[in-house]
Design a protein around this motif. Structure first.
Motif, PDB file in Angstrom:
ATOM      1  N   PRO A  81      -7.189  -3.805  -5.983  1.00  0.00           N
ATOM      2  CA  PRO A  81      -8.123  -3.360  -4.941  1.00  0.00           C
ATOM      3  C   PRO A  81      -7.823  -1.934  -4.491  1.00  0.00           C
ATOM      4  O   PRO A  81      -6.674  -1.481  -4.557  1.00  0.00           O
ATOM      5  N   PRO A  82      -8.844  -1.212  -4.038  1.00  0.00           N
ATOM      6  CA  PRO A  82      -8.668   0.204  -3.669  1.00  0.00           C
ATOM      7  C   PRO A  82      -7.643   0.431  -2.546  1.00  0.00           C
ATOM      8  O   PRO A  82      -7.015   1.472  -2.500  1.00  0.00           O
ATOM      9  N   TYR A  83      -7.473  -0.539  -1.656  1.00  0.00           N
ATOM     10  CA  TYR A  83      -6.527  -0.371  -0.551  1.00  0.00           C
ATOM     11  C   TYR A  83      -5.071  -0.549  -0.990  1.00  0.00           C
ATOM     12  O   TYR A  83      -4.149  -0.224  -0.267  1.00  0.00           O
ATOM     13  N   ASP A  84      -4.838  -1.040  -2.201  1.00  0.00           N
ATOM     14  CA  ASP A  84      -3.491  -1.237  -2.732  1.00  0.00           C
ATOM     15  C   ASP A  84      -2.963   0.120  -3.203  1.00  0.00           C
ATOM     16  O   ASP A  84      -3.499   0.703  -4.140  1.00  0.00           O
ATOM     17  N   THR A  85      -1.927   0.612  -2.566  1.00  0.00           N
ATOM     18  CA  THR A  85      -1.389   1.938  -2.910  1.00  0.00           C
ATOM     19  C   THR A  85      -0.194   1.863  -3.848  1.00  0.00           C
ATOM     20  O   THR A  85       0.508   2.850  -4.034  1.00  0.00           O
TER      21      THR A  85
END
Length: 166
Positions: free
Chosen positions: A53-57
């Motif tokens: 997911p995009p929020y996973d850094t």
């Protein structure tokens, strides 16, 4: 028989073969004890990158492989990284490995060229090196013919006891 030295992006069905080659690499050149859960975390992130997911850094990467599914002969794992003192990104090589049965091929050259291509596609520099006690001079010579040199690595273990292997 050795496959042509053509690199493709590893897919989920390559997982077992990626692990097989990684374990060979670790047996030959592992400097520290193996933490399978950490390796699996990185392999999963590379094989299923589209599902992150995009929020996973966390780390992003990919694995380039040579050979058919079920019969991999070589691999390279790279991630997007950055040094502690900058926000500039670079492509960081975690491993380049050619199965012992296929060392008389051009697989290592193809993997280095693939990493350079990935860095160019990403628009970032490539940081790679050789950490090995097996044929180190020959490996460094190959890298030196294909890439500019920046420094060297050294490892001092002092009186640190060898960890127990499980």
């Amino acid at each position: 028989m050795t496959s042509p030295s053509v690199v493709r992006i590893a897919e989920p069905q390559d997982r077992d073969e990626v692990w097989r080659l990684f374990l060979q690499l670790h047996q030959e050149n592992g400097l520290f004890t193996l933490a399978p859960h950490k390796v699996d975390y990185m392999v999963q992130r590379c094989l299923f990158a589209a599902a992150i997911p995009p929020y996973d850094t966390g780390p992003r990467g990919c694995i380039g492989v040579i050979g058919p599914p079920g019969g991999l002969e070589a691999l390279a794992l790279v991630t997007i990284g950055e040094f502690w003192y900058t926000t500039e990104k670079h492509l960081e090589e975690y491993l380049v490995y050619v199965d012992q049965k296929h060392r008389k091929s051009h697989h290592a050259r193809a993997l280095i060229a693939w990493m350079k291509q990935q860095a160019e596609l990403a628009g970032v520099p490539l940081l790679t090196g050789v950490i090995s006690n097996e044929r180190t001079k020959a490996k460094c010579a190959l890298y030196g013919r294909m890439l500019p040199k920046v420094g060297e690595f050294y490892l001092y273990k002092g009186k640190v006891p060898e960890p127990t292997r499980h």
